[in-house]
Design a protein around this motif. Structure first.
Motif, PDB file in Angstrom:
ATOM      1  N   THR A 140       0.822  -1.206   0.000  1.00  0.00           N
ATOM      2  CA  THR A 140       0.000   0.000   0.000  1.00  0.00           C
ATOM      3  C   THR A 140       0.859   1.261   0.000  1.00  0.00           C
ATOM      4  O   THR A 140       0.489   2.268  -0.612  1.00  0.00           O
ATOM      5  CB  THR A 140      -0.952   0.010   1.210  1.00  0.00           C
ATOM      6  OG1 THR A 140      -0.200  -0.210   2.419  1.00  0.00           O
ATOM      7  CG2 THR A 140      -2.018  -1.067   1.077  1.00  0.00           C
ATOM      8  N   TRP A 141       2.012   1.213   0.667  1.00  0.00           N
ATOM      9  CA  TRP A 141       2.916   2.366   0.652  1.00  0.00           C
ATOM     10  C   TRP A 141       3.523   2.539  -0.738  1.00  0.00           C
ATOM     11  O   TRP A 141       3.699   3.669  -1.219  1.00  0.00           O
ATOM     12  CB  TRP A 141       3.994   2.208   1.701  1.00  0.00           C
ATOM     13  CG  TRP A 141       4.962   3.363   1.800  1.00  0.00           C
ATOM     14  CD1 TRP A 141       6.317   3.280   1.789  1.00  0.00           C
ATOM     15  CD2 TRP A 141       4.654   4.758   1.931  1.00  0.00           C
ATOM     16  NE1 TRP A 141       6.875   4.528   1.896  1.00  0.00           N
ATOM     17  CE2 TRP A 141       5.873   5.461   1.993  1.00  0.00           C
ATOM     18  CE3 TRP A 141       3.467   5.480   2.003  1.00  0.00           C
ATOM     19  CZ2 TRP A 141       5.953   6.842   2.115  1.00  0.00           C
ATOM     20  CZ3 TRP A 141       3.531   6.863   2.127  1.00  0.00           C
ATOM     21  CH2 TRP A 141       4.753   7.524   2.181  1.00  0.00           C
ATOM     22  N   SER A 142       3.835   1.437  -1.400  1.00  0.00           N
ATOM     23  CA  SER A 142       4.322   1.507  -2.779  1.00  0.00           C
ATOM     24  C   SER A 142       3.267   2.138  -3.687  1.00  0.00           C
ATOM     25  O   SER A 142       3.586   2.962  -4.560  1.00  0.00           O
ATOM     26  CB  SER A 142       4.668   0.102  -3.289  1.00  0.00           C
ATOM     27  OG  SER A 142       4.997   0.109  -4.659  1.00  0.00           O
ATOM     28  N   LEU A 143       2.016   1.758  -3.483  1.00  0.00           N
ATOM     29  CA  LEU A 143       0.920   2.313  -4.283  1.00  0.00           C
ATOM     30  C   LEU A 143       0.836   3.826  -4.099  1.00  0.00           C
ATOM     31  O   LEU A 143       0.661   4.572  -5.076  1.00  0.00           O
ATOM     32  CB  LEU A 143      -0.392   1.639  -3.870  1.00  0.00           C
ATOM     33  CG  LEU A 143      -1.642   1.989  -4.674  1.00  0.00           C
ATOM     34  CD1 LEU A 143      -1.458   1.633  -6.135  1.00  0.00           C
ATOM     35  CD2 LEU A 143      -2.855   1.266  -4.093  1.00  0.00           C
ATOM     36  N   VAL A 180       9.763   7.368  -8.084  1.00  0.00           N
ATOM     37  CA  VAL A 180       9.281   6.145  -8.728  1.00  0.00           C
ATOM     38  C   VAL A 180      10.160   4.959  -8.335  1.00  0.00           C
ATOM     39  O   VAL A 180       9.670   3.843  -8.144  1.00  0.00           O
ATOM     40  CB  VAL A 180       9.249   6.321 -10.257  1.00  0.00           C
ATOM     41  CG1 VAL A 180       8.755   5.047 -10.934  1.00  0.00           C
ATOM     42  CG2 VAL A 180       8.353   7.489 -10.653  1.00  0.00           C
ATOM     43  N   GLY A 181      11.464   5.210  -8.188  1.00  0.00           N
ATOM     44  CA  GLY A 181      12.373   4.154  -7.749  1.00  0.00           C
ATOM     45  C   GLY A 181      12.078   3.692  -6.334  1.00  0.00           C
ATOM     46  O   GLY A 181      12.145   2.494  -6.032  1.00  0.00           O
ATOM     47  N   MET A 182      11.725   4.623  -5.455  1.00  0.00           N
ATOM     48  CA  MET A 182      11.369   4.257  -4.079  1.00  0.00           C
ATOM     49  C   MET A 182      10.105   3.412  -4.052  1.00  0.00           C
ATOM     50  O   MET A 182       9.976   2.487  -3.238  1.00  0.00           O
ATOM     51  CB  MET A 182      11.189   5.523  -3.239  1.00  0.00           C
ATOM     52  CG  MET A 182      12.480   6.265  -2.943  1.00  0.00           C
ATOM     53  SD  MET A 182      12.218   7.901  -2.209  1.00  0.00           S
ATOM     54  CE  MET A 182      11.493   7.449  -0.630  1.00  0.00           C
ATOM     55  N   ALA A 183       9.165   3.730  -4.941  1.00  0.00           N
ATOM     56  CA  ALA A 183       7.943   2.918  -5.034  1.00  0.00           C
ATOM     57  C   ALA A 183       8.287   1.490  -5.436  1.00  0.00           C
ATOM     58  O   ALA A 183       7.726   0.523  -4.903  1.00  0.00           O
ATOM     59  CB  ALA A 183       6.980   3.543  -6.035  1.00  0.00           C
ATOM     60  N   ALA A 184       9.225   1.354  -6.390  1.00  0.00           N
ATOM     61  CA  ALA A 184       9.649   0.022  -6.828  1.00  0.00           C
ATOM     62  C   ALA A 184      10.380  -0.713  -5.707  1.00  0.00           C
ATOM     63  O   ALA A 184      10.206  -1.925  -5.523  1.00  0.00           O
ATOM     64  CB  ALA A 184      10.538   0.137  -8.058  1.00  0.00           C
ATOM     65  N   GLU A 185      11.197  -0.007  -4.947  1.00  0.00           N
ATOM     66  CA  GLU A 185      11.932  -0.618  -3.842  1.00  0.00           C
ATOM     67  C   GLU A 185      10.965  -1.123  -2.763  1.00  0.00           C
ATOM     68  O   GLU A 185      11.145  -2.216  -2.212  1.00  0.00           O
ATOM     69  CB  GLU A 185      12.905   0.389  -3.248  1.00  0.00           C
ATOM     70  CG  GLU A 185      14.077   0.725  -4.169  1.00  0.00           C
ATOM     71  CD  GLU A 185      14.905   1.880  -3.635  1.00  0.00           C
ATOM     72  OE1 GLU A 185      14.723   2.248  -2.458  1.00  0.00           O
ATOM     73  OE2 GLU A 185      15.720   2.428  -4.399  1.00  0.00           O
ATOM     74  N   THR A 186       9.947  -0.319  -2.462  1.00  0.00           N
ATOM     75  CA  THR A 186       8.963  -0.720  -1.459  1.00  0.00           C
ATOM     76  C   THR A 186       8.169  -1.933  -1.936  1.00  0.00           C
ATOM     77  O   THR A 186       7.877  -2.853  -1.168  1.00  0.00           O
ATOM     78  CB  THR A 186       8.011   0.446  -1.165  1.00  0.00           C
ATOM     79  OG1 THR A 186       8.770   1.613  -0.849  1.00  0.00           O
ATOM     80  CG2 THR A 186       7.099   0.125   0.004  1.00  0.00           C
ATOM     81  N   PHE A 187       7.808  -1.929  -3.217  1.00  0.00           N
ATOM     82  CA  PHE A 187       7.113  -3.087  -3.792  1.00  0.00           C
ATOM     83  C   PHE A 187       7.991  -4.331  -3.714  1.00  0.00           C
ATOM     84  O   PHE A 187       7.508  -5.438  -3.423  1.00  0.00           O
ATOM     85  CB  PHE A 187       6.742  -2.787  -5.246  1.00  0.00           C
ATOM     86  CG  PHE A 187       6.079  -3.929  -5.952  1.00  0.00           C
ATOM     87  CD1 PHE A 187       4.819  -4.377  -5.568  1.00  0.00           C
ATOM     88  CD2 PHE A 187       6.711  -4.564  -7.017  1.00  0.00           C
ATOM     89  CE1 PHE A 187       4.206  -5.439  -6.227  1.00  0.00           C
ATOM     90  CE2 PHE A 187       6.103  -5.619  -7.680  1.00  0.00           C
ATOM     91  CZ  PHE A 187       4.848  -6.053  -7.288  1.00  0.00           C
ATOM     92  N   ASN A 188       9.290  -4.159  -3.935  1.00  0.00           N
ATOM     93  CA  ASN A 188      10.237  -5.265  -3.840  1.00  0.00           C
ATOM     94  C   ASN A 188      10.279  -5.835  -2.420  1.00  0.00           C
ATOM     95  O   ASN A 188      10.412  -7.053  -2.239  1.00  0.00           O
ATOM     96  CB  ASN A 188      11.625  -4.791  -4.266  1.00  0.00           C
ATOM     97  CG  ASN A 188      12.616  -5.934  -4.387  1.00  0.00           C
ATOM     98  OD1 ASN A 188      12.401  -6.868  -5.147  1.00  0.00           O
ATOM     99  ND2 ASN A 188      13.699  -5.863  -3.630  1.00  0.00           N
ATOM    100  N   ASP A 189      10.160  -4.969  -1.414  1.00  0.00           N
ATOM    101  CA  ASP A 189      10.120  -5.438  -0.016  1.00  0.00           C
ATOM    102  C   ASP A 189       8.908  -6.340   0.209  1.00  0.00           C
ATOM    103  O   ASP A 189       9.003  -7.360   0.901  1.00  0.00           O
ATOM    104  CB  ASP A 189      10.063  -4.246   0.940  1.00  0.00           C
ATOM    105  CG  ASP A 189      11.361  -3.471   0.983  1.00  0.00           C
ATOM    106  OD1 ASP A 189      12.405  -4.029   0.586  1.00  0.00           O
ATOM    107  OD2 ASP A 189      11.339  -2.297   1.403  1.00  0.00           O
TER     108      ASP A 189
END
Length: 236
Positions: A140-143, A180-189
């Protein structure tokens, strides 16, 4: 050490405590290792972040940015899907906790499954539930971070502003690409938590399968992040 501490330790055999400790050590240790190793060896995430920054730099040249908005929307659909799926998984695990006695008997019928008490079975379910709750928060944070990226694209100045030097292309690309990179990193977590949950499934069979599953999952994560075929193509 208090008597209550001994009672807590007595809930599980030492093999289970050892496997549980190895699980958290491997998860946290690998996350720290991956972040540190990225400084010297480009990981899959770090490599794609370069493409995200270049994408945001190209945004500054376009007058119509509809395609960029569609791309961000498509990227955000993945964490949205996983967040919805995770809610269903959490609901299923909580429902299973309410019928843990029947579930324990069912597990005992599975060949090679460990014979444990209902309390220990509940502890294993609680661990799985905790992992998926963590994954839900990461998805949800990635979203939300993707929506921040969409806002930055929507608020980007016209190409003429950059050409006149009134705004810096590199500065915008750096900030927007980083969001956008941070969103991808959070999704990766969140995805990493999903992978680790498969190791916990091995705990229902035995602590040794739990430990082996943890090692296998970490190895798979390492191979995909640092030695995958897609990474070789992206680096070329």
């Amino acid at each position: 050490m208090q008597l209550a501490d001994f009672k807590i330790l007595a809930l599980l055999p030492w093999q289970d405590w050892l496997a549980l400790l190895a699980f958290f050590a491997a998860w946290i240790g690998y996350a720290l290792f991956a972040k540190r190793r990225t400084e010297s060896v480009q990981s899959l995430l770090a490599t794609t972040n370069r493409y995200r920054r270049e994408w945001m730099r190209q945004v500054t040249y376009r007058e119509v940015r509809v395609v960029d908005g569609v791309v961000i929307q498509n990227l955000s659909s993945s964490p949205s899907f996983f967040a919805s799926t995770t809610i269903l998984i959490i609901g299923g695990l909580l429902a299973l906790l309410g019928t843990s006695e029947k579930a324990t008997e069912l597990v005992k019928e599975i060949p090679f499954a460990a014979r444990t008490s209902t309390l220990v079975f509940d502890l294993k379910l609680l661990l799985l539930t905790g992992i998926f709750i963590y994954a839900f928060f990461r998805f949800t944070w990635s979203l939300r971070q993707y929506t921040f990226g969409a806002l930055m694209v929507a608020s980007a100045p016209d190409p003429g502003v950059f050409e006149r030097g009134e705004a810096s292309r590199e500065e915008f690309a750096e900030r927007a690409g980083r969001i956008v990179g941070m969103a991808a990193e959070t999704f990766n977590d969140g995805l990493r938590a999903y992978y680790m949950s498969f190791a916990v499934v091995g705990w229902f069979f035995s602590p040794w399968w739990f430990a082996i599953g943890t090692a296998v999952v970490v190895w798979i994560l390492y191979q995909r992040e640092f030695h995958s075929d897609v990474l070789a193509v992206l680096r070329a």
